[in-house]
Scaffold this motif. Sequence first.
Motif, mmCIF file in Angstrom:
data_model
loop_
_atom_site.group_PDB
_atom_site.id
_atom_site.type_symbol
_atom_site.label_atom_id
_atom_site.label_comp_id
_atom_site.label_asym_id
_atom_site.label_seq_id
_atom_site.Cartn_x
_atom_site.Cartn_y
_atom_site.Cartn_z
ATOM 1 N N ASN A 126 8.162 -2.137 -6.681
ATOM 2 C CA ASN A 126 8.766 -0.816 -6.487
ATOM 3 C C ASN A 126 8.374 0.167 -7.596
ATOM 4 N N ARG A 127 7.222 -0.076 -8.218
ATOM 5 C CA ARG A 127 6.682 0.872 -9.180
ATOM 6 C C ARG A 127 5.232 1.164 -8.791
ATOM 7 N N TRP A 128 4.810 2.391 -9.029
ATOM 8 C CA TRP A 128 3.462 2.784 -8.642
ATOM 9 C C TRP A 128 2.460 2.409 -9.727
ATOM 10 N N PHE A 129 1.403 1.747 -9.275
ATOM 11 C CA PHE A 129 0.300 1.341 -10.164
ATOM 12 C C PHE A 129 -0.992 1.978 -9.662
ATOM 13 N N THR A 130 -1.787 2.491 -10.589
ATOM 14 C CA THR A 130 -3.064 3.111 -10.245
ATOM 15 C C THR A 130 -4.160 2.055 -10.157
ATOM 16 N N VAL A 131 -4.908 2.072 -9.063
ATOM 17 C CA VAL A 131 -6.003 1.113 -8.868
ATOM 18 C C VAL A 131 -7.220 1.584 -9.663
ATOM 19 N N THR A 132 -7.621 0.805 -10.658
ATOM 20 C CA THR A 132 -8.758 1.187 -11.499
ATOM 21 C C THR A 132 -10.032 0.426 -11.159
ATOM 22 N N GLY A 133 -9.927 -0.664 -10.418
ATOM 23 C CA GLY A 133 -11.128 -1.438 -10.115
ATOM 24 C C GLY A 133 -10.912 -2.401 -8.977
ATOM 25 N N ARG A 159 0.833 -1.210 0.000
ATOM 26 C CA ARG A 159 0.000 0.000 0.000
ATOM 27 C C ARG A 159 0.864 1.254 0.000
ATOM 28 N N SER A 160 2.067 1.155 0.555
ATOM 29 C CA SER A 160 2.967 2.307 0.653
ATOM 30 C C SER A 160 4.396 1.825 0.488
ATOM 31 N N ASP A 161 5.250 2.704 -0.044
ATOM 32 C CA ASP A 161 6.655 2.332 -0.187
ATOM 33 C C ASP A 161 7.403 2.389 1.134
ATOM 34 N N LEU A 162 6.712 2.791 2.209
ATOM 35 C CA LEU A 162 7.333 2.811 3.541
ATOM 36 C C LEU A 162 7.209 1.458 4.248
ATOM 37 N N GLY A 182 -6.590 -1.836 2.452
ATOM 38 C CA GLY A 182 -7.337 -0.704 2.989
ATOM 39 C C GLY A 182 -8.130 0.069 1.963
ATOM 40 N N LEU A 183 -8.525 -0.567 0.867
ATOM 41 C CA LEU A 183 -9.312 0.105 -0.171
ATOM 42 C C LEU A 183 -10.700 -0.511 -0.238
ATOM 43 N N ARG A 184 -11.723 0.328 -0.187
ATOM 44 C CA ARG A 184 -13.091 -0.168 -0.189
ATOM 45 C C ARG A 184 -13.773 0.019 -1.545
ATOM 46 N N GLU A 185 -13.534 1.139 -2.193
ATOM 47 C CA GLU A 185 -14.195 1.418 -3.459
ATOM 48 C C GLU A 185 -13.389 2.426 -4.261
ATOM 49 N N ILE A 186 -13.701 2.481 -5.540
ATOM 50 C CA ILE A 186 -13.084 3.457 -6.435
ATOM 51 C C ILE A 186 -14.081 4.591 -6.635
ATOM 52 N N ARG A 187 -13.713 5.781 -6.259
ATOM 53 C CA ARG A 187 -14.608 6.932 -6.374
ATOM 54 C C ARG A 187 -14.052 7.925 -7.388
ATOM 55 N N PRO A 188 -14.819 8.226 -8.431
ATOM 56 C CA PRO A 188 -14.334 9.142 -9.477
ATOM 57 C C PRO A 188 -14.075 10.552 -8.968
ATOM 58 N N ASP A 189 -14.746 10.943 -7.863
ATOM 59 C CA ASP A 189 -14.594 12.313 -7.364
ATOM 60 C C ASP A 189 -13.376 12.479 -6.462
ATOM 61 N N ARG A 190 -12.610 11.397 -6.299
ATOM 62 C CA ARG A 190 -11.406 11.466 -5.466
ATOM 63 C C ARG A 190 -10.186 11.062 -6.289
ATOM 64 N N PRO A 191 -8.994 11.494 -5.869
ATOM 65 C CA PRO A 191 -7.780 11.072 -6.582
ATOM 66 C C PRO A 191 -7.656 9.558 -6.565
ATOM 67 N N ALA A 192 -7.209 9.007 -7.677
ATOM 68 C CA ALA A 192 -7.089 7.555 -7.789
ATOM 69 C C ALA A 192 -6.065 7.017 -6.800
ATOM 70 N N ALA A 193 -6.436 5.904 -6.148
ATOM 71 C CA ALA A 193 -5.504 5.271 -5.214
ATOM 72 C C ALA A 193 -4.386 4.579 -5.990
ATOM 73 N N GLN A 194 -3.232 4.500 -5.349
ATOM 74 C CA GLN A 194 -2.097 3.840 -5.966
ATOM 75 C C GLN A 194 -1.487 2.830 -4.995
ATOM 76 N N VAL A 195 -0.915 1.781 -5.555
ATOM 77 C CA VAL A 195 -0.194 0.788 -4.764
ATOM 78 C C VAL A 195 1.164 0.558 -5.425
ATOM 79 N N SER A 196 2.088 0.096 -4.617
ATOM 80 C CA SER A 196 3.437 -0.173 -5.122
ATOM 81 C C SER A 196 3.551 -1.640 -5.493
ATOM 82 N N ILE A 197 3.926 -1.903 -6.741
ATOM 83 C CA ILE A 197 4.131 -3.280 -7.210
ATOM 84 C C ILE A 197 5.517 -3.344 -7.840
#
Length: 391
Positions: A177-184, A104-107, A160-175
């Motif tokens: 060591n590269r960032w991927f945008t969660v689309t669904g 979920r985070s690079d930390l 820690g992701l429940r839903e994808i909401r268009p009115d909010r910035p897209a969530a990202q996860v690290s895969i």
Amino acid sequence: MLPSDVFRLGVVGLRTRKLRAALSALGIAIGIATMLVVTGIPASSRQAVADRLAALGTNLLRVQPQSAGDQPAPLPAESVAMAARIGPVTGVSAVANVHAVVRRSDLIDPYDGSGLTVLATRTDLLAAVNGTIRSGQFLTTATSRFPAVVLGSEAAARLGLREIRPDRPAAQVSIGNRWFTVTGILAPVPLAPDLDQSALVGWDVAGSLLGFDGHPTVIYVRCREAAIEKVRAVLPATVSPQLPGLVRVSRPSDALAAKRATDSAFGALLLGLAGVSLLVGGVGVANTMVISVLERRREIGLRRALGAPRGHIRLQFLAESVLLSALGGAAGTAIGVAATLGYATWQRWPPVIPPMTVAAGLGGALLVGVIAGVYPAMRAARLTPTSALAA
């Protein structure tokens, strides 16, 4: 006599006794309607059961490599395309473990993947496993080329992701060591529960960013149910011609056996009910025609005295019996179809009216009319003018 003359003679008997003809036709109509209802309603119910069983994956096979020593022998990169060439196969998709860590985070500790698997995924996966999207959208031809990811239901919960909401910035996860945008986010997938704990990335982007070599880990194959055993037998040699012995194919689902048993049981039930319905209708018509002969002895005697041969008498009563059954068959078919459609709609079943049953209903009515009219017609033809007029 011409066929038109025979028809007019048959209509005369029905027209002169309208109430009796209507009641007699009602008897055969009830028999035919019963036949259609007792076949159409169970057929609709059977279709509803079949749809539910099909949702359990009765025609789905899962292909995986088996271990050869310490490591499983990889499936060829072309194995998906080769499986699709099998005649009865209707759909093929695949996933591949890219052995990357999703965080979920690079930390977070680089080795803490929360027990999740990263899978390279083809865009037609959902159709193969009957999967659905709970939130957002699945990978498309366009997004599969970019760092986008779809999370399984359990994977989304752990991250820690429940839903994808268009009115909010897209969530990202690290895969990797590269960032991927969660689309669904997927809904739970009963046919492939391993997808619930997976992060799904595009087939192309997995090769360009995560070092994916193009060899699938699991192939999902859908085929026609009737040929599923034959497809299962040829899959190993098809997907891996050089090492077919190191390919494992799942056995057909237990739901398929249940579906076939259901079809067999319903088929025997429908055959018995249809036979009883036709028998009841035929007895009613035969009874009506025998009574008609007894009541019309004077008419028969007069026609014989005026020179009508026995063949004409036979044809007259046989035509009347067939017309009576045809009217009842047409009315019964309309009643049976309407009743089946209404009941199936009320039960929220897919309405199913077997065309063969409709044809059998109309054809059966005519056959019953012929059979039921043979004895009364022969009895009427045997009457002599003197005995008929003296009655």
